[in-house]
Design an enzyme around this catalytic site. Structure first.
Site, PDB file in Angstrom:
ATOM      1  CG  ASN A   9      66.649  30.146  19.012  1.00 25.87           C
ATOM      2  OD1 ASN A   9      66.119  29.219  18.742  1.00 25.87           O
ATOM      3  ND2 ASN A   9      66.189  31.094  19.455  1.00 25.87           N
ATOM      4  CB  CYS A  10      65.456  24.921  20.751  1.00 24.46           C
ATOM      5  SG  CYS A  10      64.770  23.624  21.756  1.00 24.46           S
ATOM      6  CG  ASP A  11      68.565  26.157  26.303  1.00 28.18           C
ATOM      7  OD1 ASP A  11      69.289  26.886  25.474  1.00 28.18           O
ATOM      8  OD2 ASP A  11      68.085  26.722  27.052  1.00 28.18           O
ATOM      9  CB  VAL A  13      67.558  21.700  19.332  1.00 28.66           C
ATOM     10  CG1 VAL A  13      68.316  21.597  17.934  1.00 28.66           C
ATOM     11  CG2 VAL A  13      65.941  21.552  19.061  1.00 28.66           C
ATOM     12  CE  LYS A  14      71.407  27.180  21.737  1.00 28.69           C
ATOM     13  NZ  LYS A  14      71.748  28.120  22.529  1.00 28.69           N
TER      14      LYS A  14
END
Length: 117
Positions: A9-11, A13-14
């Site tokens: 859910n880390c932006d 990481v996305k």
């Protein structure tokens, strides 16, 4: 084999996952909150990264720590213990297997440079 460590859910990481998929790079995603993280992995990262790069002192996990706990993080051993205890304190994502060293964070230019070699 390329492995991207982080939490889904880390932006940041996305963005890294989307970039890797868009470049058709084979990689494994390791969710260190669900899959865990072992000391050997963190120590491997520390062979090419400073612990101060890995510990995200701007994040909410760090800011929520008691001041005494923060003050106790003065070297690699204390930082490793903290990262294993609270993986959310690790700056994300951590990319390994794309060259001889680990990489922290994501931006398009950085990943282009890493994969240009």
């Amino acid at each position: 084999m390329i492995t991207l460590y982080g939490i889904p859910n880390c932006d940041t990481v996305k963005k890294a996952r989307v970039w890797l998929a868009g470049q058709q790079r084979d990689f494994t995603f390791h969710d260190f909150k669900k899959q865990g993280l072992d000391e050997a992995t963190v120590r491997t990262w520390l062979k090419t990264l400073d612990w101060e790069v890995l510990v995200n002192k701007k994040g909410t996990t760090w800011r929520a720590l008691p001041d005494e706990r923060k003050a106790a993080i003065t070297g690699a051993d204390a930082a490793v213990a903290l990262m294993l205890e609270n993986p959310s304190v690790i700056k994300r994502p951590v990319l390994v297997g794309a060259g001889p060293k680990a990489h922290v964070g994501f931006n398009d230019a950085m990943y282009q440079e890493i994969f240009a070699a």
